[in-house]
Each structure stands twice: as C-alpha cells, then as structure tokens.
Design an enzyme around this catalytic site. Structure first.
Site, PDB file in Angstrom:
ATOM      1  N   GLY A 124       0.794  -1.230   0.000  1.00 38.72           N
ATOM      2  CA  GLY A 124       0.000   0.000   0.000  1.00 38.72           C
ATOM      3  C   GLY A 124       0.822   1.274   0.000  1.00 38.72           C
ATOM      4  CD  GLU A 153       2.326 -32.609  -2.563  1.00 34.71           C
ATOM      5  OE1 GLU A 153       2.488 -31.968  -1.510  1.00 34.71           O
ATOM      6  OE2 GLU A 153       2.978 -32.366  -3.604  1.00 34.71           O
TER       7      GLU A 153
HETATM    8  P1  ADP Z   1       2.674  -0.804  -3.442  1.00 38.46           P
HETATM    9  O1  ADP Z   1       2.771   0.559  -3.998  1.00 38.46           O
HETATM   10  O2  ADP Z   1       3.157  -0.914  -2.038  1.00 38.46           O
HETATM   11  O3  ADP Z   1       3.276  -1.880  -4.293  1.00 38.46           O
HETATM   12  P2  ADP Z   1      -0.118  -0.358  -3.800  1.00 38.46           P
HETATM   13  O4  ADP Z   1      -0.289   0.842  -2.976  1.00 38.46           O
HETATM   14  O5  ADP Z   1      -0.035  -0.151  -5.267  1.00 38.46           O
HETATM   15  O6  ADP Z   1       1.137  -1.197  -3.331  1.00 38.46           O
HETATM   16  O7  ADP Z   1      -1.269  -1.385  -3.446  1.00 38.46           O
HETATM   17  C1  ADP Z   1      -1.894  -2.175  -4.396  1.00 38.46           C
HETATM   18  C2  ADP Z   1      -3.335  -2.407  -4.019  1.00 38.46           C
HETATM   19  O8  ADP Z   1      -3.418  -3.225  -2.857  1.00 38.46           O
HETATM   20  C3  ADP Z   1      -4.071  -1.162  -3.672  1.00 38.46           C
HETATM   21  O9  ADP Z   1      -4.645  -0.582  -4.801  1.00 38.46           O
HETATM   22  C4  ADP Z   1      -5.115  -1.637  -2.696  1.00 38.46           C
HETATM   23  O10 ADP Z   1      -6.241  -2.097  -3.388  1.00 38.46           O
HETATM   24  C5  ADP Z   1      -4.474  -2.821  -2.025  1.00 38.46           C
HETATM   25  N1  ADP Z   1      -3.918  -2.487  -0.703  1.00 38.46           N
HETATM   26  C6  ADP Z   1      -2.622  -2.591  -0.349  1.00 38.46           C
HETATM   27  N2  ADP Z   1      -2.444  -2.247   0.936  1.00 38.46           N
HETATM   28  C7  ADP Z   1      -3.644  -1.895   1.415  1.00 38.46           C
HETATM   29  C8  ADP Z   1      -4.110  -1.423   2.688  1.00 38.46           C
HETATM   30  N3  ADP Z   1      -3.272  -1.255   3.717  1.00 38.46           N
HETATM   31  N4  ADP Z   1      -5.421  -1.161   2.826  1.00 38.46           N
HETATM   32  C9  ADP Z   1      -6.265  -1.325   1.790  1.00 38.46           C
HETATM   33  N5  ADP Z   1      -5.887  -1.759   0.574  1.00 38.46           N
HETATM   34  C10 ADP Z   1      -4.603  -2.040   0.375  1.00 38.46           C
END
Ligand code: ADP
Length: 627
Positions: free
Chosen positions: A228, A446
């Site tokens: 996120g 397995e």
């Molecule tokens: P990163 O940039 O860390 O690779 P992103 O911010 O692009 O990750 O997250 C990808 C998706 O995962 C987001 O669009 C969201 O839908 C979901 N996600 C990730 N972390 C969270 C969180 N803490 N709460 C809600 N959704 C999340």
C-alpha cells in the site's frame, strides 16, 4: 493553468501507433474530398462541354435556312437550339454585341425575327462553376495538400520538443474517483502517524515555519510490493487536498542521455506551479541505485537523472510547499546520497499486514461487494499470513468473480476460502490429469511432506494437502503458521527443511525410485541451508559471520550479483556445512517416514481416493503429534 500544461503533456505523450492511425485516417479523408470534388467538377464541366461547336457563319447560315428555334447568349457563348431538337454551341467576339455580329455576317432580318433570342447574364452558380472552380480548384487542392503535409511535419517536430517534458500523471483533489484518504488504507498505523505530519504541513505550513521548524522534503516509503505504498502516498495528497503527481522512476529514463534529467526538471517545475503538491516517485530504486556501480555504459543517463533529482530537492525552498514521496522495496540498493538529511531523510517502513490489519483490509475491499451473512473475514485473515494488501484485494476480487461465474448474487465464505489457494498457487488445473501411477507417486510425495511437517513441532501446521494441480505445482501441501511471525528460529528452519525433503524421502522409501517431482523441494531446502550458514550465523563451524557481501551491478539490463568475500577454504567449509544440514534434514525426514509408515499409507490412500484432504480430516487421520 497547469492542468492545461498537463493535458498538453499527455497529448504529446500519445504513442506513435495512434499518430500513424490518425495520419492514415486524415489521408483517407483528404483523398475522399478530392475524389468528390473531381467528380463534381467533371459532371459540371461535362454538362457544359458536351455540346457540338460550330462557327458563327454556320449559325448565320442555319438562321437564314430557318432551322434555328432559339439562341441564348451568355457573354461570348452562344447556345443554339435547332428546330430538330439539337443543341449547338458557338462563340462570338467578346466586345461586339450579338445583333451587331449577326448583322456583320449578313443575317436575314426576316428569319432572325422567328428566332427566340435570350440574352443571359452569369448567375452566381454559373460564375462559380464556369469560371472560378476551373481556375481556383487546382490551386485550392495544391494549397490543401501543402497545409496538410506541413501540419504533419510540425507535429513531428513538436514531439521532438516535448520529449524532455515530464510524463507524470496527475490526480487533482477534485477528481472524485481517485480520491483516496487515510480511511481507505487499513493498518500501517505508524506510517500513517508519520505521514499525518506531512499532511499537516501541507495544510498549514505557517504553524511549522513560525517556530523555525524545517519540514522534511522527502519521505521514503519502504516495504514489500503490494503493502500500500502508492495508496498511502495518494492518501496523503487526498487528505491535504493537494494535487498528486505520480511517476514511476523508470519513466524518466529514455535511450538518450539528458532526457531523464530534463523530465525531472519539468516535473518539479509543474509541481511548483501547483504547490502545495505531492510528487510521488514509484520504484525509486530503478534510478536511485548506488552510483558508479555499473559496467558496460548506459549508466550515465540513470546517474544524471538521479543527480537532477538530488539537485531539485536541494533547491527546493521550505515555502515551495512540495513534498516528494518515493517508494521502494529495495532500500538496500539506494544511493546513500538520497538518504542524507535534506533529501529523503524520513523513512517510513510498511510491513506486511498482521491478522487485525488483514481483517481491516478485507473489510475495506468487500465494502462494495454484497456478501453472505455467514462470511467470517477473520477466518480468512487467519488463513492468510504473509499476504500483502494487494494479495488480499485480489483474493476478494477472485471470490466475487467465482460467485458471479456461478450466477450467485452474493459472495460466500467458500468463494473466499477457495480464492486463498488460487491467489497463493494459481488456478486449479483440472485438465491436468495424472495417470494412476503418477497419482500414486504424487499422493505419497505430498503425504511425505505433510507427515513430516505434522510430526515435527517447529514446522508450520498443515492446513490442506492436495494432488490437484495448481499453477505449476502437481500437488501441494498447504502449511500456514499459526500466528504472524516476525522472527524465525534455527529449529524452525531445521524442521521446515526436513518437511521439504519429506516428499523426496517418501518417494525413495516407497518406490525405491526417484522422479523429477522433488526438484523444487531440493532447491528450497538448499536455499534455506545456505542462508542459515552464510547469513544467519546458524552453523556451528562457521559461527556468527555473514559471508558473501551482496554487490549488484546492472549489465545489459540484467542484474548480476557477486557474492565472494571469503577464501577458498571457507567456501569449502560452507559447502560442507550446507551438505551437513541437508543430510541431517533428510535423515530426520526418513526417520519419521519409516517409523510412521502406516500413517503415510493412510494419508496417501485417502489422497488417491479423494485428491484433497482438509486440516480437520488430516488431523484425525494422523492423531497424535510427536515431539
Ligand atoms: P505498493 O505501492 O506498495 O506496491 P499499492 O499501494 O499499489 O502497493 O497497493 C496495491 C493495491 O493493494 C491497492 O490498490 C489496494 O487495493 C491494495 N492495498 C494494499 N495495501 C492496502 C491497505 N493497507 N489497505 C487497503 N488496501 C490495500
């Protein structure tokens, strides 16, 4: 104002394909217009010219012979209608009048009286098609083509000029759809706390400036993929009501040296105009790697881009009210210059979500999906340790897809549970059918993993064993830690290695023959053993040293890792220790399997019959757990 600038940018960023398509479409239009004009012209011209031309004296002769019924005069053109219905064309001198001309040719006045004479003036349409179009038509067409070509050329050169402009995507606070706030991000409490300060600064900088506080210019978000980071950066912008400029670090780089630096300058310029604003650079490690570590050229561009970012960040004044957020999952490879105070001096770590965070994330993502009343998100969260936020979002989505595919209106608990394995291991491959012999081998393999894992106290408990193919695996034993783990013990590694070799041991013991099946397991066990010896100091002979410093280079786009900072003698010792650990694990696995052979057969038979065994049935089958 910068919105238009941004729009212009995105326009220039149109790809070549689209331009080629536009060009051919316009070319087609031009060709069609041309053909239509040509057709029109030829009909009109044709209607004017498809008449027989005779001399003036012939006209007079025909009048005198009484053959003419009507003559119409238009400028110097005479249209002669004969009594027999024929129409003829003749020309007279421009200056002399019609009657005078006829007189000069000795027309018989008596006969002339019988002829109906019409003197016409040119109407607008007649002038247009008779005079203007034939002269101006070609000129207009040539002009049109010159303009058309010039436009294409100009467009090309415009593109060259805008090459160095930033290609950042912009999310404005007014854009409702992309508006993210801290409420939409579950968990990551510490990161949110840290970033609330940033929001506060963007909202009322005066409070901080009055007290002489320096506000961080850059915040580095660190954490594994999908936790996120991007979302949190967007939330900062959303909370502060500031525009959000998003660009992935690799988008700065082009084939040409200097383009990246120019894009950085442009991005900062745009952001300053829009201040207070957030600049977000994703995957910072793509350009922020330690400088001077490359071989084979191609690095100048990356280094220049990085330098430009450093220069821009240094040049930023506190009252510019721009904050640069950057994300990376490889903080270890970043250039130290990026991390010094005044640049990305704040570092925020985002971890994989723990069980409560996972429940919260699942709640957020199932908010706009109708779910059955019996859905228990906590159970799903319990079964998904190690899942990132992105994995969980994907899981809920997969569950919704599978419910919709079966024409159900609500997402059920089974949909969610089935999606866990789908996300972890890929979709089931039901068409991947094993022969009875292969099925038997897979079942024992397995069963071997599962039996060893359940017999050793430090290995993760078995949740499910299956010989249905999923993704690349022919069968799988799903083991999940009973709680979130932040540290691993030596005993855990030893037990995990033994259970990884359980499949190999079972195949060898039961069939006296080996297959290619355990190759992945062997690799996994070897990797664990090597890490234990070289990174974690878990080998008695080598002791607490870290061997093999990681040095990374990029050569022709590929990462090369060199890990050699020890003598030949140590290398031999490492190999010995790794072998010792693996041999040990194997003999423990073999011991479990030999001593509990009946259990092994029971599990394997169950698998051959039912293909899958869930945790509860598995535990009743195995019963007691040995210490
Ligand atoms: P990163 O940039 O860390 O690779 P992103 O911010 O692009 O990750 O997250 C990808 C998706 O995962 C987001 O669009 C969201 O839908 C979901 N996600 C990730 N972390 C969270 C969180 N803490 N709460 C809600 N959704 C999340």
């Amino acid at each position: 104002m910068f919105e238009t600038a941004m729009k212009k940018n995105s326009k220039n960023g149109k790809n070549n394909d689209e331009q080629a398509r536009n060009f051919s479409r316009q070319f087609l239009y031009a060709l069609l217009i041309l053909m239509a004009l040509a057709a029109l012209y030829s009909t009109i011209a044709g209607s004017l010219e498809n008449k027989k031309e005779i001399s003036l004296s012939d006209v007079v002769a025909k009048i005198n012979a009484g053959e003419v019924s009507e003559i119409s005069v238009l400028d110097s053109e005479l249209t002669v209608k004969m009594k027999n219905g024929e129409t003829l064309q003749a020309q007279k001198e421009q200056e002399t009048g019609f009657t005078e001309t006829l007189k000069n040719y000795n027309v018989d006045p008596g006969k002339l009286k019988d002829v109906k004479v019409q003197i016409q003036t040119r109407g607008f349409m007649n002038t247009l098609f008779g005079v203007i179009v034939p002269i101006m038509g070609p000129v207009v067409l040539i002009g049109f083509f010159i303009w058309f070509m010039a436009r294409q050329v100009q467009r090309g050169s415009m593109q060259a000029l805008t090459f160095g402009q930033s290609r950042a995507r912009l999310i404005n606070p007014e854009d409702g759809k992309d508006h993210v706030t801290f409420k939409d991000v579950a968990g990551v409490k510490e990161a949110k706390e840290e970033l609330k300060e940033v929001v506060d600064f963007l909202k009322n900088p005066k409070k901080f400036l009055d007290i002489g506080a320096k506000i961080p210019k850059g915040v580095l978000l660190m954490g594994p993929p999908g936790v996120g980071k991007t979302m949190l950066a967007k939330a900062v912008a959303g909370e502060a009501g500031a525009p959000f400029f998003y660009m992935s670090a690799s988008e700065f780089i082009e084939l040409f040296v200097g383009v990246g630096a120019s894009r950085v300058r442009d991005l900062f310029k745009l952001a300053k105009k829009a201040a207070p604003a957030i600049i977000f650079v994703d995957e910072l490690d793509a350009i922020g790697r330690i400088r001077g570590a490359g071989i084979g050229g191609g690095h100048d561009e990356r280094e220049q881009t990085l330098n430009q970012i450093l220069v821009e960040m240094d040049g930023m004044e506190t009252n510019d009210r721009i904050i640069v957020l950057a994300a990376t999952n490889r903080p270890d490879v970043l250039d130290p210059a990026l991390l010094r105070p005044g640049r990305f001096d704040r570092r925020v770590v985002l971890d994989l979500p723990d069980i409560n965070d996972r429940v919260a994330i699942l709640e957020i993502h199932s908010r706009n999906k109708p779910v059955e009343d019996d859905v228990q998100l906590r159970v799903i969260a319990e079964r998904t340790p190690g899942f990132s936020g992105a994995d969980l979002a994907n899981l809920v989505n997969e569950a919704a897809i599978s419910a919709a595919r079966e024409d159900r209106k609500k997402v059920g608990q089974t949909d969610l549970i089935n999606s866990i394995e789908k996300v972890m291991l890929g979709p089931e491959r039901k068409s991947h059918i094993l022969s009875p012999e292969e099925k038997k081998i897979a079942a024992y393999h397995e069963a071997g993993h599962a039996l060893v894992a359940t017999s050793l106290i430090h290995a993760d408990p078995v949740h499910k064993v299956s010989i249905v193919s999923r993704g690349r695996a022919a069968g799988y034993t799903l083991k999940l830690p009973s709680e979130d783990r932040h540290m691993y013990t030596r005993s855990h590694f030893l037990d995990e290695m033994a259970s990884a070799l359980g499949g190999y041991a079972a195949e060898k013991l039961v069939f006296g023959e080996l297959t290619t099946g355990p190759s992945d397991d062997l690799q996994k066990a070897a990797a664990v053993a090597r890490s234990m010896v070289m990174r974690f100091g878990m080998s008695d002979k080598i002791g607490p040293s870290v061997l093999g410093e990681r040095e990374e280079m990029i050569f022709l786009g590929r990462e090369l890792t060199t890990e050699r900072n020890y003598s030949e003698e140590t290398a031999r010792l490492i190999d010995e220790e790794v072998k010792h650990l693996i041999d040990n694990a194997y003999s423990r696995a073999r011991e479990v399997i030999t001593s509990r052979r009946k259990k092994l057969d029971a599990i394997a038979e169950y698998l051959i019959e039912h293909e899958t065994i869930e945790r509860h049935d598995f535990e009743t089958l195995v019963k007691e757990r040995e210490v």
